[in-house]
Design a protein around this motif. Structure first.
Motif, mmCIF file in Angstrom:
data_model
loop_
_atom_site.group_PDB
_atom_site.id
_atom_site.type_symbol
_atom_site.label_atom_id
_atom_site.label_comp_id
_atom_site.label_asym_id
_atom_site.label_seq_id
_atom_site.Cartn_x
_atom_site.Cartn_y
_atom_site.Cartn_z
ATOM 1 N N ARG A 116 3.955 8.578 -8.109
ATOM 2 C CA ARG A 116 4.094 8.963 -6.705
ATOM 3 C C ARG A 116 2.721 9.214 -6.076
ATOM 4 O O ARG A 116 2.441 8.781 -4.960
ATOM 5 C CB ARG A 116 4.971 10.218 -6.576
ATOM 6 N N LEU A 117 1.839 9.873 -6.827
ATOM 7 C CA LEU A 117 0.491 10.142 -6.327
ATOM 8 C C LEU A 117 -0.318 8.866 -6.167
ATOM 9 O O LEU A 117 -1.146 8.753 -5.266
ATOM 10 C CB LEU A 117 -0.230 11.139 -7.232
ATOM 11 N N GLU A 132 2.498 11.727 1.917
ATOM 12 C CA GLU A 132 3.284 12.427 0.879
ATOM 13 C C GLU A 132 4.748 11.993 0.923
ATOM 14 O O GLU A 132 5.331 11.630 -0.093
ATOM 15 C CB GLU A 132 3.190 13.949 1.065
ATOM 16 N N ALA A 133 5.340 12.064 2.114
ATOM 17 C CA ALA A 133 6.762 11.732 2.251
ATOM 18 C C ALA A 133 7.020 10.259 1.948
ATOM 19 O O ALA A 133 7.974 9.919 1.239
ATOM 20 C CB ALA A 133 7.249 12.079 3.652
ATOM 21 N N LEU A 134 6.166 9.379 2.454
ATOM 22 C CA LEU A 134 6.372 7.950 2.231
ATOM 23 C C LEU A 134 6.183 7.608 0.745
ATOM 24 O O LEU A 134 6.908 6.769 0.203
ATOM 25 C CB LEU A 134 5.445 7.118 3.117
ATOM 26 N N LEU A 140 11.249 6.589 -4.923
ATOM 27 C CA LEU A 140 12.713 6.519 -4.998
ATOM 28 C C LEU A 140 13.194 5.068 -4.993
ATOM 29 O O LEU A 140 14.158 4.733 -5.693
ATOM 30 C CB LEU A 140 13.342 7.291 -3.840
ATOM 31 N N LEU A 141 12.532 4.214 -4.229
ATOM 32 C CA LEU A 141 12.894 2.794 -4.234
ATOM 33 C C LEU A 141 12.660 2.168 -5.611
ATOM 34 O O LEU A 141 13.462 1.360 -6.076
ATOM 35 C CB LEU A 141 12.100 2.025 -3.176
ATOM 36 N N LEU A 169 6.943 0.735 5.319
ATOM 37 C CA LEU A 169 5.516 0.583 5.639
ATOM 38 C C LEU A 169 5.324 0.229 7.110
ATOM 39 O O LEU A 169 4.471 0.805 7.785
ATOM 40 C CB LEU A 169 4.875 -0.476 4.733
ATOM 41 N N ARG A 170 6.101 -0.720 7.593
ATOM 42 C CA ARG A 170 5.984 -1.101 9.015
ATOM 43 C C ARG A 170 6.301 0.091 9.918
ATOM 44 O O ARG A 170 5.626 0.310 10.921
ATOM 45 C CB ARG A 170 6.905 -2.275 9.326
ATOM 46 N N ASN A 171 7.334 0.851 9.573
ATOM 47 C CA ASN A 171 7.702 2.023 10.380
ATOM 48 C C ASN A 171 6.613 3.091 10.359
ATOM 49 O O ASN A 171 6.530 3.906 11.275
ATOM 50 C CB ASN A 171 9.027 2.619 9.907
#
Length: 196
Positions: A116-117, A132-134, A140-141, A169-171
């Motif tokens: 994740r990091l 962090e959230a992304l 999770l994906l 990523l686009r969002n």
């Protein structure tokens, strides 16, 4: 000898499970006595710890762009899903089998957090506001695609996860172009038997 023991344990633990494989089986596979095995690994727990440490590999440094590295994760997963010997994430498998063992859970959490990091650091390079959230969503994906492949026996689950990652990523304002998403689909793997 220690390397041979660990290599054999790695293969058997991953393919058959931690509980299913005893030190007798590992020793017999190599052609050594249990005593010889215990000279190198004082207990099965020590061997399991060494197995998980061996599987805890940091991502390699790359000269690819952060976007290519992030999306390349899903291409790598698709290739791995196509292998006949794919049995999921060894860390998740270990927790599923030995969840009450705090040392196993600790190394599994450390591995998942390191991934994740890694995503987070790449997202920071891309200037993502909430890296962090992304990073958590991308992790999770990854785990979701692994679970879906195991249930469906379909490497395309990694491609579906990659498409979702591109949307995320686009969002987040990241430019995702055709050069960063091109990858050859993996070939369909033979069906795993229900006993695998």
């Amino acid at each position: 000898m220690k390397d041979r023991i660990l290599e054999t344990a790695d293969r058997l633990f991953y393919l058959q499970g931690l509980r299913a494989v005893g030190v007798d089986t590992i020793a017999a596979e190599i052609g050594i006595s249990k005593r010889t095995l215990y000279n190198h690994f004082p207990s099965k727990d020590a061997l399991i710890s060494a197995y998980l440490a061996r599987r805890f590999v940091a991502p390699r440094a790359s000269d690819k762009s952060p976007v290519e590295q992030i999306l390349g994760t899903f291409d790598s997963l698709e290739r791995r899903f196509s292998a006949k010997d794919f049995r999921g994430c060894p860390f998740v498998n270990a927790v599923a089998e030995l969840g009450e063992d705090r040392s196993v859970r600790k190394v599994a959490v450390a591995f998942k957090e390191s991934r994740r990091l890694w995503f987070r650091d790449l997202l920071i390079q891309l200037g993502v506001a909430d890296a962090e959230a992304l990073a958590t969503q991308l992790a999770l994906l990854v785990d979701g695609s692994i679970a879906q492949d195991l249930v469906r026996n379909d490497p395309a689950m990694a491609r579906a996860a990659k498409e979702a990652a591109m949307v995320l990523l686009r969002n987040a304002g990241v430019k995702v172009d055709k050069t960063s998403v091109a990858a050859k689909p993996a070939s369909k793997k033979p069906r795993r038997s229900s006993t695998a």
